[in-house]
Design an enzyme around this catalytic site. Structure first.
Site, PDB file in Angstrom:
ATOM      1  N   GLU A 165      20.621 -25.796 -21.029  1.00  0.00           N
ATOM      2  CA  GLU A 165      21.098 -27.176 -21.139  1.00  0.00           C
ATOM      3  C   GLU A 165      20.791 -27.782 -22.514  1.00  0.00           C
ATOM      4  O   GLU A 165      19.918 -28.659 -22.632  1.00  0.00           O
ATOM      5  CB  GLU A 165      20.505 -28.047 -20.030  1.00  0.00           C
ATOM      6  CG  GLU A 165      20.863 -27.570 -18.643  1.00  0.00           C
ATOM      7  CD  GLU A 165      20.339 -28.487 -17.547  1.00  0.00           C
ATOM      8  OE1 GLU A 165      19.950 -29.617 -17.849  1.00  0.00           O
ATOM      9  OE2 GLU A 165      20.319 -28.070 -16.385  1.00  0.00           O
ATOM     10  N   GLU A 352      21.637 -22.988 -11.895  1.00  0.00           N
ATOM     11  CA  GLU A 352      20.884 -24.079 -11.247  1.00  0.00           C
ATOM     12  C   GLU A 352      21.799 -24.877 -10.346  1.00  0.00           C
ATOM     13  O   GLU A 352      22.953 -25.152 -10.707  1.00  0.00           O
ATOM     14  CB  GLU A 352      20.323 -25.076 -12.277  1.00  0.00           C
ATOM     15  CG  GLU A 352      19.033 -24.678 -12.894  1.00  0.00           C
ATOM     16  CD  GLU A 352      18.506 -25.738 -13.867  1.00  0.00           C
ATOM     17  OE1 GLU A 352      18.682 -26.953 -13.606  1.00  0.00           O
ATOM     18  OE2 GLU A 352      17.943 -25.328 -14.888  1.00  0.00           O
TER      19      GLU A 352
HETATM   20  O1  IFM Z   1      14.556 -30.048 -13.720  1.00  0.00           O
HETATM   21  C1  IFM Z   1      15.765 -29.942 -14.371  1.00  0.00           C
HETATM   22  C2  IFM Z   1      15.851 -28.669 -15.171  1.00  0.00           C
HETATM   23  O2  IFM Z   1      14.796 -28.538 -16.071  1.00  0.00           O
HETATM   24  C3  IFM Z   1      17.140 -28.620 -15.944  1.00  0.00           C
HETATM   25  N1  IFM Z   1      18.263 -28.885 -15.090  1.00  0.00           N
HETATM   26  C4  IFM Z   1      18.211 -30.004 -14.196  1.00  0.00           C
HETATM   27  C5  IFM Z   1      16.924 -29.965 -13.404  1.00  0.00           C
HETATM   28  C6  IFM Z   1      16.868 -31.156 -12.410  1.00  0.00           C
HETATM   29  O3  IFM Z   1      16.948 -32.343 -13.081  1.00  0.00           O
END
Ligand code: IFM
Length: 449
Positions: A165, A352
């Site tokens: 990200e 994720e």
């Molecule tokens: O906790 C974060 C992660 O580090 C990166 N993506 C989103 C998650 C939830 O906010």
């Protein structure tokens, strides 16, 4: 209806170093921008700090036990740059190397594949003091760090991600509500250009090793914006902004199509924000990749009027939930967009996806997390439709293995399949943990139950 995933589908969970490891000042680790940022009063909800977090630095065995209980076949984690190179460059911290060797050994013994991110937001503070990502030297600093990782762990990691990200760097340098808390749009834009160069050069370095099985890619989150009222000029403009100027387009365009998109270039021109670039930069950035990691949480519908209303309530201190609707169906559309707009024709992993519960709801409500199960079911249902449409999605990682340090939200937002008791550091399985274990065992689930 029974939903079944393809044979050999990857089922995993994800974490990140700064969010779980703790041990922030132990065995020679240097401070990261998040250690420093979280020490500034008011930056993190309830004053949470990542110093101890889930203490995974000392509890790696327990973490891998949990992975075994869940039955995952892959674990996504990140390396901490400041644990490996406390000053960002220079002397390697052997204790840091030993920690990750141990973790990778435990995973190997458990038959769990490793999916590791090189950079998940926690820049060594020493490098930030030299300008961080705003300084083009970051490319050499990043390469030095990546080389230490490739030399030590190369083929022990199945999937390498250069970044998680990258937008977080924008948030930390532009609006500034992430570390290091700088508010400078021009600096932020320059930093993103350098970050993309780190990615490209990192991939080139990786290729020079000719690893036998390790593969490399990048993880970019996609929160796709849609106009709340299609045809409404204001909503359409907001959605375009959200996607191209401040969202995934900033990365997907240079990574997969080459160069910055027209709307982004126009925004740069109109605001005097065009980053300093050198000839050949875009070729460096656009490296062939082995996989793309998609972090998907939601689709967003922009209704200018409603957003103004929400903003007003927020200013008046009203208690209201930001964007409460869930749009799991957006996942299928995002998968199509990746293929059709950006030409992503490499394997995709959902690296994720997850749902937070508020700590304030209390332990019992957090353990009985049926809402998380329902939400993940929705996402997996749309993921399955995407696969049926012919999109090559190879795996799914749930965020997160256990509740952990949720950046600016501190310990107030709990994303875990396991409840972390921050007093005792005990991890307690939630209802979703046994549900997810069953999904993994059955390689699917019954959508009606
Ligand atoms: O906790 C974060 C992660 O580090 C990166 N993506 C989103 C998650 C939830 O906010």
């Amino acid at each position: 209806m029974q939903i079944r995933f393809p044979e050999n589908f990857t089922w995993g969970v994800a974490t990140a170093a700064a969010q779980i490891e703790g041990g922030a000042y132990e065995d020679g680790r240097g401070p990261s921008i998040w250690d420093v940022f979280s020490s500034i009063p008011g930056k993190i909800k309830n004053g949470g700090k990542p110093d101890v977090a889930c203490d995974s630095y000392h509890l790696a065995e327990r973490d891998v036990e949990m992975l075994k209980e869940l039955g995952v076949n892959s674990y996504r984690f990140s390396f901490s740059w400041s644990r490996i190179l406390p000053q960002g460059t220079g002397k390697v911290n052997e204790a840091g190397i030993a920690y990750y060797k141990k973790l990778l050994g435990l995973l190997k013994d458990a038959g769990i594949k490793a999916n590791a991110t090189i950079y998940h937001w926690d820049l060594p503070y020493a490098l930030q003091m030299k300008g961080g990502f705003g300084n083009r030297d970051i490319v050499n600093w990043y390469l030095e760090y990546a080389k230490v990782l490739f030399d030590n762990f190369g083929d022990d990691v199945d999937l390498w991600a250069t970044f998680n990200e990258p937008i977080a760097t924008y948030v930390g340098y532009g609006p500034g509500f992430f570390a290091p808390g700088i508010q400078d749009e021009k600096y932020a834009r320059q930093a993103l250009h350098h970050l993309l160069l780190c990615h490209g050069e990192g991939v080139k370095l990786f290729r020079s090793y000719s690893f036998k099985k390790a593969k490399i890619g990048i993880v970019v989150d996609v929160w796709k914006h849609y106009p709340g009222r299609p045809g409404n000029a204001e909503d359409e403009a907001m959605a375009l902004q959200g996607n191209e100027i401040r969202g995934f387009g900033m990365f997907l365009h240079p990574l997969f199509l080459g160069g910055y998109s027209e709307p982004l270039q126009a925004y740069f021109r109109e605001n005097g924000l065009t980053p300093v670039m050198r000839e050949g930069d875009f070729e460096t950035i656009r490296q062939p990749l082995d996989f793309y990691g998609l972090n998907f949480y939601n689709g967003l519908y922009d209704n200018a009027e409603k957003l103004r209303e929400m903003q007003k309530k927020r200013m008046e201190g009203g208690n209201y939930q930001d964007r409460p609707e869930n749009h799991p169906e957006a996942l299928r559309d995002v998968l199509h967009m990746l293929k059709e707009k950006y030409g992503v024709n490499i394997p995709i992993y959902i690296t994720e996806n997850g749902m937070p519960f508020d700590d304030a709801q209390g332990k019992a409500a957090n353990l009985d997390d049926q809402a998380r199960i329902d939400y993940v079911k929705g996402v997996l249902t749309w993921l399955h439709k995407g696969i049926e449409d012919g999109i090559d999605v190879r795996g799914y990682y749930l965020w997160s293995l256990m509740d952990n340090f949720e950046w600016s939200a501190g310990y107030a937002a709990r994303y875990g399949l396991y409840y972390t008791d921050y007093e005792t550091l005990e991890r307690i399985p939630k209802k979703s943990a046994s549900w997810y274990a069953q999904v993994i065992r059955e390689n699917g689930f019954d959508a009606e139950s």
